[in-house]
Motif scaffolding. Sequence first.
Motif, PDB file in Angstrom:
ATOM      1  N   HIS A   9      -6.127   5.818 -39.669  1.00 26.84           N
ATOM      2  CA  HIS A   9      -6.552   4.780 -38.736  1.00 26.84           C
ATOM      3  C   HIS A   9      -5.850   5.032 -37.405  1.00 26.84           C
ATOM      4  CE1 HIS A   9      -8.880   2.183 -41.309  1.00 26.84           C
ATOM      5  NE2 HIS A   9      -7.974   2.332 -42.265  1.00 26.84           N
ATOM      6  N   HIS A  12      -8.274   1.671 -31.788  1.00 26.13           N
ATOM      7  CA  HIS A  12      -9.598   2.004 -31.238  1.00 26.13           C
ATOM      8  C   HIS A  12      -9.612   2.017 -29.706  1.00 26.13           C
ATOM      9  CE1 HIS A  12     -11.598   0.640 -35.253  1.00 26.13           C
ATOM     10  NE2 HIS A  12     -10.911   1.746 -35.359  1.00 26.13           N
ATOM     11  N   CYS A 159     -14.933   9.113 -32.636  1.00 25.92           N
ATOM     12  CA  CYS A 159     -13.746   8.642 -33.355  1.00 25.92           C
ATOM     13  C   CYS A 159     -12.488   8.636 -32.508  1.00 25.92           C
ATOM     14  CB  CYS A 159     -13.529   9.494 -34.601  1.00 25.92           C
ATOM     15  SG  CYS A 159     -13.366  11.252 -34.243  1.00 25.92           S
ATOM     16  N   GLU A 198     -19.667   5.554 -36.728  1.00 25.51           N
ATOM     17  CA  GLU A 198     -18.542   4.775 -37.271  1.00 25.51           C
ATOM     18  C   GLU A 198     -18.877   3.288 -37.235  1.00 25.51           C
ATOM     19  OE1 GLU A 198     -14.849   5.615 -35.336  1.00 25.51           O
ATOM     20  OE2 GLU A 198     -14.478   7.398 -36.555  1.00 25.51           O
ATOM     21  N   ASN A 199     -18.356   2.577 -38.230  1.00 23.87           N
ATOM     22  CA  ASN A 199     -18.748   1.175 -38.391  1.00 23.87           C
ATOM     23  C   ASN A 199     -18.174   0.222 -37.351  1.00 23.87           C
ATOM     24  OD1 ASN A 199     -16.112   0.955 -39.181  1.00 23.87           O
ATOM     25  ND2 ASN A 199     -16.535   0.606 -41.350  1.00 23.87           N
ATOM     26  N   ASN A 200     -17.413   0.740 -36.394  1.00 20.70           N
ATOM     27  CA  ASN A 200     -16.946  -0.157 -35.326  1.00 20.70           C
ATOM     28  C   ASN A 200     -17.952  -0.235 -34.177  1.00 20.70           C
ATOM     29  OD1 ASN A 200     -16.569   2.356 -34.202  1.00 20.70           O
ATOM     30  ND2 ASN A 200     -14.444   2.030 -33.596  1.00 20.70           N
ATOM     31  N   LYS A 201     -19.124   0.389 -34.360  1.00 19.02           N
ATOM     32  CA  LYS A 201     -20.142   0.385 -33.303  1.00 19.02           C
ATOM     33  C   LYS A 201     -21.366  -0.394 -33.754  1.00 19.02           C
ATOM     34  CE  LYS A 201     -18.358   4.762 -31.797  1.00 19.02           C
ATOM     35  NZ  LYS A 201     -17.293   4.661 -32.806  1.00 19.02           N
ATOM     36  N   SER A 225     -14.462   3.800 -39.755  1.00 19.28           N
ATOM     37  CA  SER A 225     -13.892   4.153 -38.446  1.00 19.28           C
ATOM     38  C   SER A 225     -12.525   4.776 -38.655  1.00 19.28           C
ATOM     39  CB  SER A 225     -13.773   2.913 -37.566  1.00 19.28           C
ATOM     40  OG  SER A 225     -15.029   2.351 -37.371  1.00 19.28           O
ATOM     41  N   TYR A 227     -10.181   8.437 -38.177  1.00 18.98           N
ATOM     42  CA  TYR A 227     -10.077   9.711 -37.498  1.00 18.98           C
ATOM     43  C   TYR A 227      -9.764  10.821 -38.511  1.00 18.98           C
ATOM     44  CZ  TYR A 227      -8.751  13.052 -33.948  1.00 18.98           C
ATOM     45  OH  TYR A 227      -8.685  14.155 -33.156  1.00 18.98           O
ATOM     46  N   GLN A 229     -13.314  11.406 -37.992  1.00 19.19           N
ATOM     47  CA  GLN A 229     -14.661  11.284 -38.540  1.00 19.19           C
ATOM     48  C   GLN A 229     -15.672  12.172 -37.797  1.00 19.19           C
ATOM     49  OE1 GLN A 229     -16.433  10.565 -41.326  1.00 19.19           O
ATOM     50  NE2 GLN A 229     -15.482   8.548 -41.331  1.00 19.19           N
TER      51      GLN A 229
END
Lengths: 439, 305
Positions: A9, A12, A159, A198-201, A225, A227, A229
């Motif tokens: 992790h 972000h 990422c 990534e699921n943060n988008k 999300s 790194y 990725q």
Amino acid sequence: MAFNLRSIHLPHRKNTAEIAAVKMDAPKAVTLPTSMHIGAPATVVVKVGDHVDVGTLVAEQNGVISSPVYASVSGTVKKIEPMGISNGSVAPAVTIESDGEMTYDPSIAPPSVNDRASFIEAVKKSGIVGLGGAGFPTYVKLDVDTERVEELIINAAECEPYITSDTRAMLEYAEDIELALEAFEKYLGVKKIIFGIENNKKEPIRKMQEIAAKHDAVSVKVLPSKYPQGGEKVMIYHVTGKVVPGGKLPIDVGCIVINCSTVAAIGKYLRTGIPLVDRLVTVDGSAVKNPMNVIVPLGTSLEDVFEFTGGFKETPGKVLYGGPMMGIAVPSLSLPIIKNNNAILAFNEKDSTPIKVTNCIRCGSCTNLCPFGLNPAAIADAYRLGDVDKLKKLRVDLCMECGTCAYRCPANRPIIQTHKLAKAALRDAKAREEAKRNG
Amino acid sequence: MDNMLHISAAPHIHSSHSTRRVMLDVIISLLPAAIAGAIIFGARALLVIGVCVGTAVLSEFLFNVIVKKEQSVDDFSAVVTGLLIALNLPANIPVWQAIVGSVFAIVVVKCFFGGIGKNIVNPAITARVFMLIAFTQMGTAAFPVDAVSSATPLSAGAASTSLLDLFLGNHGGAIGETCTLALIIGGVYLIARRVITWHLPVAFIGTVFLFTLVLVDFNAATALAYTLSGGLFIGAIFMATDYVTSPATWGGQILFGLLAGVITVMIRMFGNYPEGVSFAILLMNILTPYIDIWTSRKIIGGDRK
């Protein structure tokens, strides 16, 4: 696929994800290096004093792996001089003084594409290279036997911390992306197109899912999300479960990986015929007053871009081409934005001050976190002893230099530098061997 | 301004992980055991801790000064070594012996080999073994770690002390090794802080329990008493897990724990010493480079065609 590759992790810091990109005014001058890609530098076709418009060819394709360069402003060619660029090479660069008009070249027209060959030719002409950071000429990737392509993966992981230019591209150029995907299906016969995001988008995922809903061949794979990725081989593994063997290319396992901004650029070219003359750049970092995404004419100096966004709130101590994990620290703000610059980041003095390097304490976190299972501590030992055979066995050549190991190293060892040097030592040894064999 | 820009290779950000942070976490994780030791053995336990920590730090400081090396005491690893030595000593040890042991650990085992990260065996464990052998005949404090003035459960034959007392530490032994509860609290802290993983301690302690269980005809209470006695928990949680001298990968750590467990039980049951944890860890320290080779991770995409 049994397990995900090891990953970490990262913070972000996607401060600019929600802010619409702003188009920059014409800079006073641009400097266009003829080598903004992997491969041979393009050949300059203009002379000092020539008038150029936006989209006028200034340097043409030179050989199989190369890419043409087009004027990004209208104005006059002021000088053509060698210039050192971010990958360490030196090549001619064309400086154009802008007339402030941004007049487009009258010859610009959408390309006539009706089959595979004309599509590849169009991508070649467009000057598009990997916009995610690699800068590999895109047409070369696409120009493979159709039967070999099982999956075309659109890399939209993004990422690295801070960078949101891919995010903005997916939100603002969704139509162009769709246009390019249709061309991939129609002209390249690609049966499976998969977005890796990534699921943060959340918003980009929704937007790309809308496109996927309209096309049977297209799907979206939402990834954690973590790194790194977006590393090409990491992306291939997590999307398809396939392992790319060392020394092989994605196409050897039936994959092509293209960054989503690159796809958007292809769509735009098909629609308008305007070659790659500008790009989305994320401007951020602790020294930057107003973080934002800017649509920047290629060749604009970093100084001009920072100034356009409102300048610095603190004196920058370090300025990067690209993200904080894999980006390149630049020596000067007079350097230009080139094709593969997805971000420029400026950090204040505090964030730029080097941390003390101490003895390796053999904690093993480097090998335990390496996505590929390499052993940086052992590589460092072998490199120090000059043991090339050991380096070969340890497969330092597979290191993608993602920096995960170095990020978490409690002793802050210079692991990536060591790997770069070890790879160079391997290459040297190989060259010597070949030289010996050839007498 | 241009020539003011820093140039360095990527990555340009770093996690908050540092050797000092790791050492601070280990110190924090050892505090419950130190406090328990002070409660059980009284104020003299604190004196021993103070002497060992002070001597360890001072030894490293002076060594660096004498050999003109960059000062390294600010990484707190010498504090950890001193603390671990103290917790492995009986509270009534003569002060000079505590000093000799601490100097030996830092100067001979650590600094002579090049300082932190370069030692091949764990300084605190080696000091414990050194003192065990060197001071046995001294007659002063009846030194042997597991045979303090009041006999320890192991030398007296386990099961003479109740399991609850063994767990809470109400029995003879070294300052920090008797209170299993405090050691487990420290271990959980280290795992929660991700300083160590569960693999090595669980493999080590589990092996000792299971192997003993077999040897005592599956009498669970006796096996448990053996497991809770002696220096097993402090050794398995805090000393065997020393980064420098334990394997890097989880597989290697499990292998280390298994073998150390077997050696411990063999020495306890069949050897001349009542306690085998220190010897087991020391032997496994020496094997660690080989375990690292045998258990290195599979390289993904590394198959040679």
